[in-house]
Design an enzyme around this catalytic site. Structure first.
Site, PDB file in Angstrom:
ATOM      1  N   LYS A 122       0.841  -1.205   0.000  1.00 36.73           N
ATOM      2  CA  LYS A 122       0.000   0.000   0.000  1.00 36.73           C
ATOM      3  C   LYS A 122       0.877   1.255   0.000  1.00 36.73           C
ATOM      4  O   LYS A 122       0.639   2.192  -0.763  1.00 36.73           O
ATOM      5  CB  LYS A 122      -0.893  -0.010   1.248  1.00 36.73           C
ATOM      6  CG  LYS A 122      -1.482   1.352   1.600  1.00 36.73           C
ATOM      7  CD  LYS A 122      -2.238   1.333   2.913  1.00 36.73           C
ATOM      8  CE  LYS A 122      -1.427   1.516   4.159  1.00 36.73           C
ATOM      9  NZ  LYS A 122      -1.086   2.876   4.567  1.00 36.73           N
ATOM     10  N   ASN A 123       1.900   1.267   0.851  1.00 32.79           N
ATOM     11  CA  ASN A 123       2.697   2.490   1.007  1.00 32.79           C
ATOM     12  C   ASN A 123       3.663   2.736  -0.144  1.00 32.79           C
ATOM     13  O   ASN A 123       4.281   3.808  -0.214  1.00 32.79           O
ATOM     14  CB  ASN A 123       3.434   2.478   2.350  1.00 32.79           C
ATOM     15  CG  ASN A 123       2.459   2.678   3.501  1.00 32.79           C
ATOM     16  OD1 ASN A 123       1.286   3.019   3.276  1.00 32.79           O
ATOM     17  ND2 ASN A 123       2.916   2.457   4.724  1.00 32.79           N
ATOM     18  N   ARG A 131      -4.157  10.723   5.227  1.00 27.60           N
ATOM     19  CA  ARG A 131      -3.056  11.678   5.238  1.00 27.60           C
ATOM     20  C   ARG A 131      -2.195  11.603   3.985  1.00 27.60           C
ATOM     21  O   ARG A 131      -1.616  12.582   3.548  1.00 27.60           O
ATOM     22  CB  ARG A 131      -2.152  11.396   6.446  1.00 27.60           C
ATOM     23  CG  ARG A 131      -2.597  11.972   7.714  1.00 27.60           C
ATOM     24  CD  ARG A 131      -1.465  11.903   8.696  1.00 27.60           C
ATOM     25  NE  ARG A 131      -0.778  13.156   8.843  1.00 27.60           N
ATOM     26  CZ  ARG A 131       0.292  13.521   8.200  1.00 27.60           C
ATOM     27  NH1 ARG A 131       0.851  12.723   7.328  1.00 27.60           N
ATOM     28  NH2 ARG A 131       0.836  14.686   8.419  1.00 27.60           N
ATOM     29  N   CYS A 147      -3.554  12.787  13.529  1.00 27.25           N
ATOM     30  CA  CYS A 147      -4.387  11.596  13.393  1.00 27.25           C
ATOM     31  C   CYS A 147      -4.190  10.737  14.627  1.00 27.25           C
ATOM     32  O   CYS A 147      -3.504  11.137  15.564  1.00 27.25           O
ATOM     33  CB  CYS A 147      -4.054  10.841  12.121  1.00 27.25           C
ATOM     34  SG  CYS A 147      -2.475  10.027  12.188  1.00 27.25           S
ATOM     35  N   ARG A 168       1.908  14.546  13.321  1.00 24.78           N
ATOM     36  CA  ARG A 168       2.230  14.350  11.909  1.00 24.78           C
ATOM     37  C   ARG A 168       2.205  15.633  11.066  1.00 24.78           C
ATOM     38  O   ARG A 168       1.418  15.773  10.118  1.00 24.78           O
ATOM     39  CB  ARG A 168       1.327  13.274  11.307  1.00 24.78           C
ATOM     40  CG  ARG A 168       1.374  11.985  12.094  1.00 24.78           C
ATOM     41  CD  ARG A 168       0.591  10.893  11.476  1.00 24.78           C
ATOM     42  NE  ARG A 168       1.277  10.301  10.330  1.00 24.78           N
ATOM     43  CZ  ARG A 168       0.762   9.333   9.584  1.00 24.78           C
ATOM     44  NH1 ARG A 168      -0.430   8.865   9.841  1.00 24.78           N
ATOM     45  NH2 ARG A 168       1.441   8.832   8.574  1.00 24.78           N
ATOM     46  N   ILE A 204       3.707  18.530   8.316  1.00 24.18           N
ATOM     47  CA  ILE A 204       4.325  18.362   6.984  1.00 24.18           C
ATOM     48  C   ILE A 204       5.293  19.504   6.677  1.00 24.18           C
ATOM     49  O   ILE A 204       5.535  19.840   5.524  1.00 24.18           O
ATOM     50  CB  ILE A 204       3.260  18.248   5.859  1.00 24.18           C
ATOM     51  CG1 ILE A 204       2.325  19.476   5.851  1.00 24.18           C
ATOM     52  CG2 ILE A 204       2.466  16.964   5.963  1.00 24.18           C
ATOM     53  CD1 ILE A 204       1.601  19.651   4.513  1.00 24.18           C
ATOM     54  N   ASP A 232       5.401   0.455  11.920  1.00 22.65           N
ATOM     55  CA  ASP A 232       4.149  -0.151  11.464  1.00 22.65           C
ATOM     56  C   ASP A 232       3.989  -1.601  11.925  1.00 22.65           C
ATOM     57  O   ASP A 232       2.948  -2.219  11.674  1.00 22.65           O
ATOM     58  CB  ASP A 232       4.044  -0.076   9.927  1.00 22.65           C
ATOM     59  CG  ASP A 232       3.835   1.348   9.446  1.00 22.65           C
ATOM     60  OD1 ASP A 232       3.460   2.207  10.266  1.00 22.65           O
ATOM     61  OD2 ASP A 232       4.065   1.612   8.249  1.00 22.65           O
ATOM     62  N   ARG A 248      -8.230  -0.438   5.422  1.00 21.35           N
ATOM     63  CA  ARG A 248      -7.436   0.590   4.751  1.00 21.35           C
ATOM     64  C   ARG A 248      -6.149   0.009   4.175  1.00 21.35           C
ATOM     65  O   ARG A 248      -5.627   0.521   3.193  1.00 21.35           O
ATOM     66  CB  ARG A 248      -7.065   1.714   5.720  1.00 21.35           C
ATOM     67  CG  ARG A 248      -8.240   2.535   6.173  1.00 21.35           C
ATOM     68  CD  ARG A 248      -7.786   3.656   7.048  1.00 21.35           C
ATOM     69  NE  ARG A 248      -6.849   4.510   6.317  1.00 21.35           N
ATOM     70  CZ  ARG A 248      -6.393   5.663   6.772  1.00 21.35           C
ATOM     71  NH1 ARG A 248      -6.782   6.099   7.948  1.00 21.35           N
ATOM     72  NH2 ARG A 248      -5.542   6.377   6.064  1.00 21.35           N
TER      73      ARG A 248
HETATM   74  N1  EPU Z   1       7.376  14.426  10.481  1.00 21.94           N
HETATM   75  C1  EPU Z   1       7.621  15.740  10.842  1.00 21.94           C
HETATM   76  N2  EPU Z   1       7.575  16.681   9.868  1.00 21.94           N
HETATM   77  C2  EPU Z   1       7.320  16.396   8.569  1.00 21.94           C
HETATM   78  C3  EPU Z   1       7.078  15.061   8.210  1.00 21.94           C
HETATM   79  C4  EPU Z   1       7.108  14.082   9.191  1.00 21.94           C
HETATM   80  O1  EPU Z   1       7.849  16.038  12.007  1.00 21.94           O
HETATM   81  O2  EPU Z   1       7.297  17.331   7.731  1.00 21.94           O
HETATM   82  C5  EPU Z   1       7.398  13.399  11.526  1.00 21.94           C
HETATM   83  C6  EPU Z   1       6.078  12.645  11.669  1.00 21.94           C
HETATM   84  O3  EPU Z   1       5.195  13.348  12.496  1.00 21.94           O
HETATM   85  C7  EPU Z   1       6.528  11.324  12.257  1.00 21.94           C
HETATM   86  C8  EPU Z   1       7.893  11.102  11.597  1.00 21.94           C
HETATM   87  O4  EPU Z   1       8.320  12.388  11.140  1.00 21.94           O
HETATM   88  O5  EPU Z   1       6.688  11.460  13.634  1.00 21.94           O
HETATM   89  C9  EPU Z   1       7.891  10.145  10.420  1.00 21.94           C
HETATM   90  O6  EPU Z   1       6.897  10.555   9.503  1.00 21.94           O
HETATM   91  P1  EPU Z   1       6.977  10.230   7.949  1.00 21.94           P
HETATM   92  O7  EPU Z   1       6.790  11.487   7.189  1.00 21.94           O
HETATM   93  O8  EPU Z   1       8.229   9.438   7.686  1.00 21.94           O
HETATM   94  O9  EPU Z   1       5.722   9.289   7.763  1.00 21.94           O
HETATM   95  P2  EPU Z   1       4.598   9.373   6.638  1.00 21.94           P
HETATM   96  O10 EPU Z   1       5.228   9.586   5.311  1.00 21.94           O
HETATM   97  O11 EPU Z   1       3.522  10.279   7.077  1.00 21.94           O
HETATM   98  C10 EPU Z   1       4.743   6.802   6.121  1.00 21.94           C
HETATM   99  C11 EPU Z   1       3.774   5.668   6.075  1.00 21.94           C
HETATM  100  C12 EPU Z   1       3.322   5.321   7.492  1.00 21.94           C
HETATM  101  C13 EPU Z   1       4.565   4.917   8.291  1.00 21.94           C
HETATM  102  C14 EPU Z   1       5.581   6.068   8.271  1.00 21.94           C
HETATM  103  C15 EPU Z   1       6.888   5.729   8.960  1.00 21.94           C
HETATM  104  C16 EPU Z   1       2.705   6.014   3.953  1.00 21.94           C
HETATM  105  C17 EPU Z   1       1.486   6.361   3.192  1.00 21.94           C
HETATM  106  N3  EPU Z   1       2.615   6.051   5.276  1.00 21.94           N
HETATM  107  O12 EPU Z   1       4.036   7.891   6.722  1.00 21.94           O
HETATM  108  O13 EPU Z   1       2.461   4.198   7.375  1.00 21.94           O
HETATM  109  O14 EPU Z   1       4.206   4.653   9.622  1.00 21.94           O
HETATM  110  O15 EPU Z   1       5.883   6.411   6.905  1.00 21.94           O
HETATM  111  O16 EPU Z   1       7.468   4.617   8.409  1.00 21.94           O
HETATM  112  O17 EPU Z   1       3.713   5.669   3.370  1.00 21.94           O
HETATM  113  C18 EPU Z   1       0.709   2.761   7.990  1.00 21.94           C
HETATM  114  O18 EPU Z   1       0.822   2.192   6.893  1.00 21.94           O
HETATM  115  O19 EPU Z   1       0.006   2.284   8.927  1.00 21.94           O
HETATM  116  C19 EPU Z   1       1.402   4.026   8.228  1.00 21.94           C
HETATM  117  C20 EPU Z   1       1.056   4.867   9.195  1.00 21.94           C
END
Ligand code: EPU
Length: 423
Positions: free
Chosen positions: A22-23, A98, A122, A127, A129, A310, A402
């Protein structure tokens, strides 16, 4: 709303075919916004988040079709230029997923404008960006926040050097897509090294991008004016595979996960061996057997190649049955222990102290009504139900849907008594 009714305890045995990730599929779908051409994506899993992303893309002028080979995505020419210029990801969809924020980079790079609802927090954390936005600013975008939306503009993005102050999977993916169409070279530092990032880079290269270093901390991208059609098979889902392997260890079972990339599972497999399982590895399969004692071992989640956040919830379910005390530290998200009070309702003893969950020793679990709060927490509760005595009813299974394809059918095939009840 659907529930799972699980009658435990059981022992899992047999083989299970793992779906595409999925990711990895989510950013690959978003990459369709970068071209005025057709993309064929193979092994896209039929899960709810994918349907949500396809709906979002349809709003943005990309039609997707299921074919025998996979999902085919192409610009909706019937909409004309007007239609193709809907550049907005609306709150209604973003709030449900997200990962919608992954359309920001490609939309901006290709159309010069993107307006995307801010995702907000969430169930697993705040989380933010800000890293995505800082990166796009570094490439020359104007970024404004107003009314809960991020509005970005740039006539053409320009390559630049940018260092993420925090490694982020989605941030790295957004920047990879944006920089692929920027003018000149971009150097991204402190990038996420997850296999899903590497898979996106492979897709972008197939589309004509020039990217070096994906999977390492520093990635070089030489921007190009146009990308083109491509045919790409997404990698298999290491988290789905990991979930079934943990379930096998938990139930003292013997399970072979098929259609996987074993190299992506190293941190988990090492831990499962330490806790008393026997692991055999083939080119695209992993077999796990546990006959003896389940030993407690501590875990700290970390970005890849560390132990995946995860799989933290599922691993914690395993530790509730292990001999000896175990500590699980969640270092990626700040609020990812919502499964703990639900596990406690089934009889587990777990103490939470900030980012640490401590299990003092094993306790027998008994079936109960429990509530899923997010995708991986749901998987954890289903796993706990497999070893609990009696009937467990997991509510809000839509969280599970999901990201897991037909989990009840896959578990039934492995010998579990799991039923989906729709009300
Ligand atoms: N973060 C920041 N600032 C940012 C971006 C991220 O502080 O601008 C923080 C987040 O709050 C978090 C950490 O950095 O504490 C890691 O976040 P990341 O951006 O790496 O995660 P993501 O891209 O939002 C993806 C997966 C998640 C998985 C995480 C970590 C997808 C669609 N989602 O999320 O998957 O947990 O990487 O490996 O790829 C799931 O599948 O259940 C899931 C939550």
């Amino acid at each position: 709303m659907d529930t799972f009714h699980i009658h435990g305890p059981c022992r899992l045995q047999g083989s299970v075919r793992i779906a595409g990730a999925k990711n990895a599929a989510l950013p690959a779908l978003a990459a369709s916004l970068l071209v005025d051409d057709t993309l064929l994506l193979r092994k896209v899993p039929p899960v709810r988040d994918i349907a949500t992303m396809r709906r979002l893309l349809a709003n943005l002028g990309v039609v997707s079709q299921d074919t025998e080979d996979g999902v085919e995505l192409s610009p909706n020419h019937e909409l004309g230029r007007e239609g193709l210029h809907q550049d907005e990801a609306h709150y209604d969809l973003v709030k449900t997923m997200r990962a919608s924020v992954l359309v920001l980079g490609p939309l901006l790079a290709r159309r010069g404008h993107a307006r995307v609802s801010l995702p907000g927090g969430c169930a697993i954390g705040v989380r933010p960006i800000e890293q995505h936005l800082a990166g796009l600013r570094a490439l020359g975008a104007q970024v404004e926040l107003s009314g809960g939306y991020v509005d970005t503009r740039a006539e053409r993005l320009a390559g630049a050097r940018f260092r993420f102050s925090k490694a982020t999977v989605g941030g790295t993916e957004n920047l990879l897509m944006a920089a692929s169409l920027a003018k000149g070279e971009t150097v991204l530092e402190n990038c996420a090294r997850e296999p899903e990032v590497v898979d996106l880079a492979h897709l972008l290269c197939r589309m004509g991008a020039q990217i070096e270093g994906a999977g390492e901390a520093t990635i070089h991208i030489e921007g190009t004016e146009d990308l083109h059609s491509a045919d790409h098979s997404v990698i298999s889902d290491r988290i789905e595979a990991g979930t079934y392997l943990i379930a096998a260890a938990l139930t003292g079972g013997d399970v072979r996960v098929e259609n996987v990339q074993p190299g992506h599972l190293e941190a988990l497999l090492e831990k499962l061996e330490e806790t008393g399982s026997m692991v055999d590895i083939g080119s695209d399969w992993v077999r796990l057997q546990r006959n003896g004692e389940l030993r407690a071992r501590d875990v700290v989640t970390a970005p890849y190649p560390g132990f995946p956040t995860d799989l933290q919830a599922q691993y914690l379910a395993l530790m509730t049955q292990a001999e000896g005390p175990a500590t699980v530290c969640e270092s990626v998200f700040e609020n990812r222990f919502q499964h703990v009070p639900e596990l406690a309702r089934m009889g587990a003893r777990i103490e939470i102290d900030g980012n640490y969950a401590r299990v003092p020793g094993p306790t027998a679990l008994s079936g109960a009504h429990v509530m899923a709060t997010d995708l991986r927490a749901s998987a954890c509760l289903v796993l706990a139900g497999l070893v609990a005595e009696g009937r467990t009813v997991v509510h809000r299974i839509y969280h599970l849907d999901r990201g897991y394809e037909e989990m009840e059918l896959k578990l039934q095939k492995l010998g579990a008594r799991v039923e989906r009840i729709s009300t």
